[in-house]
Design a protein around this motif. Structure first.
Motif, PDB file in Angstrom:
ATOM      1  N   GLU A  33      62.901  35.229  44.576  1.00 38.05           N
ATOM      2  CA  GLU A  33      63.593  36.098  43.626  1.00 38.05           C
ATOM      3  C   GLU A  33      63.233  37.562  43.904  1.00 38.05           C
ATOM      4  O   GLU A  33      62.071  37.952  43.801  1.00 38.05           O
ATOM      5  CB  GLU A  33      63.179  35.701  42.200  1.00 38.05           C
ATOM      6  N   LEU A  35      63.577  40.270  42.229  1.00 39.48           N
ATOM      7  CA  LEU A  35      63.043  41.040  41.104  1.00 39.48           C
ATOM      8  C   LEU A  35      61.581  40.735  40.798  1.00 39.48           C
ATOM      9  O   LEU A  35      60.966  41.417  39.983  1.00 39.48           O
ATOM     10  CB  LEU A  35      63.904  40.798  39.859  1.00 39.48           C
ATOM     11  N   ILE A  36      61.011  39.724  41.442  1.00 40.83           N
ATOM     12  CA  ILE A  36      59.616  39.366  41.163  1.00 40.83           C
ATOM     13  C   ILE A  36      58.677  40.528  41.492  1.00 40.83           C
ATOM     14  O   ILE A  36      57.663  40.699  40.844  1.00 40.83           O
ATOM     15  CB  ILE A  36      59.211  38.076  41.908  1.00 40.83           C
ATOM     16  N   ARG A  37      59.053  41.352  42.458  1.00 45.54           N
ATOM     17  CA  ARG A  37      58.191  42.482  42.837  1.00 45.54           C
ATOM     18  C   ARG A  37      58.096  43.526  41.732  1.00 45.54           C
ATOM     19  O   ARG A  37      57.198  44.356  41.724  1.00 45.54           O
ATOM     20  CB  ARG A  37      58.647  43.103  44.156  1.00 45.54           C
ATOM     21  N   ASP A  38      59.024  43.488  40.757  1.00 45.58           N
ATOM     22  CA  ASP A  38      59.014  44.459  39.663  1.00 45.58           C
ATOM     23  C   ASP A  38      58.220  43.983  38.446  1.00 45.58           C
ATOM     24  O   ASP A  38      58.070  44.725  37.481  1.00 45.58           O
ATOM     25  CB  ASP A  38      60.451  44.772  39.235  1.00 45.58           C
ATOM     26  N   LYS A  39      57.714  42.761  38.497  1.00 48.84           N
ATOM     27  CA  LYS A  39      56.943  42.235  37.365  1.00 48.84           C
ATOM     28  C   LYS A  39      55.575  42.894  37.309  1.00 48.84           C
ATOM     29  O   LYS A  39      54.966  43.178  38.336  1.00 48.84           O
ATOM     30  CB  LYS A  39      56.740  40.717  37.523  1.00 48.84           C
ATOM     31  N   LYS A  40      55.100  43.100  36.093  1.00 49.48           N
ATOM     32  CA  LYS A  40      53.760  43.646  35.904  1.00 49.48           C
ATOM     33  C   LYS A  40      52.736  42.535  36.171  1.00 49.48           C
ATOM     34  O   LYS A  40      53.032  41.369  35.950  1.00 49.48           O
ATOM     35  CB  LYS A  40      53.599  44.148  34.476  1.00 49.48           C
ATOM     36  N   TYR A  44      53.002  34.362  33.786  1.00 50.15           N
ATOM     37  CA  TYR A  44      54.348  34.120  33.267  1.00 50.15           C
ATOM     38  C   TYR A  44      54.633  32.623  33.274  1.00 50.15           C
ATOM     39  O   TYR A  44      54.543  31.981  34.316  1.00 50.15           O
ATOM     40  CB  TYR A  44      55.397  34.839  34.138  1.00 50.15           C
ATOM     41  N   TYR A  52      53.943  27.662  36.181  1.00 53.09           N
ATOM     42  CA  TYR A  52      53.814  29.058  35.781  1.00 53.09           C
ATOM     43  C   TYR A  52      53.392  29.867  36.998  1.00 53.09           C
ATOM     44  O   TYR A  52      53.047  29.314  38.042  1.00 53.09           O
ATOM     45  CB  TYR A  52      52.843  29.226  34.613  1.00 53.09           C
ATOM     46  N   VAL A  55      51.190  37.132  38.666  1.00 49.87           N
ATOM     47  CA  VAL A  55      51.408  38.286  39.541  1.00 49.87           C
ATOM     48  C   VAL A  55      50.078  39.027  39.624  1.00 49.87           C
ATOM     49  O   VAL A  55      49.473  39.347  38.599  1.00 49.87           O
ATOM     50  CB  VAL A  55      52.517  39.216  38.988  1.00 49.87           C
ATOM     51  N   VAL A 148      52.075  36.802  44.419  1.00 49.67           N
ATOM     52  CA  VAL A 148      52.471  35.903  43.349  1.00 49.67           C
ATOM     53  C   VAL A 148      51.849  34.546  43.662  1.00 49.67           C
ATOM     54  O   VAL A 148      52.002  34.027  44.772  1.00 49.67           O
ATOM     55  CB  VAL A 148      54.010  35.771  43.256  1.00 49.67           C
TER      56      VAL A 148
END
Length: 154
Positions: A33, A35-40, A44, A52, A55, A148
């Motif tokens: 995915e 957008l995973i690089r934008d997760k804090k 999760y 689960y 990050v 991740v």
């Protein structure tokens, strides 16, 4: 999952491994995915404790400061999103336990010889319960890494 050993590949090839199980396939989709690089940094939940991910953003350690570990109840998918790191690998049945399982991690003494993996941006590794792994270090120079870790309940 008995007898299966560690897998290392590029994230772009993750779909090749979806036959290894439904939850593992979900975890492999997750690391693809964009957008995973934008997760804090943080944990999760996807399916409670069954699936689960965590990050992690950190500076790699010295090899001597990393420890071999293994998990009884989870398969780890460790994907390097940015940066690079080294990860040691050895089968658990060749290692001496230094700290027994609590709650789902066991630590081991470094063996005299082990396999060293170099995960660079866009690579992942799958570690099964019989795969002891020594993550988050760098043998050349310390650097920033964004990773991740997907926890897949067995």
């Amino acid at each position: 999952h008995k007898g299966i050993q560690m897998i290392v590949d590029k994230i772009k090839n993750a779909k090749l491994y979806r036959g290894l199980g439904e939850r593992l396939a979900q975890g492999l989709e997750l690391i693809q995915e964009p957008l995973i690089r934008d997760k804090k940094p943080g944990e999760y939940k996807i399916d409670g404790d069954n699936l689960y991910y965590i990050v992690q953003g950190y500076t790699t350690k010295d090899r001597a400061d990393a420890r071999f570990e293994a998990h009884r109840d989870y398969i780890d998918i460790q994907a390097v999103i940015d940066g690079a790191e080294s990860i040691g690998w050895a089968p658990t049945d060749t290692l001496k336990v230094t700290e027994p399982y609590t709650p789902d991690v066991c630590f081991y003494q470094d063996p005299p010889v082990y396999t060293e993996l170099r995960l660079t941006q866009g690579m992942f590794a799958i570690f099964y319960p019989n795969d002891a792994h020594k993550p988050c270090y760098d043998y050349q120079e310390k650097g920033l890494s964004l990773k991740v870790v997907v926890k897949v309940k067995i």
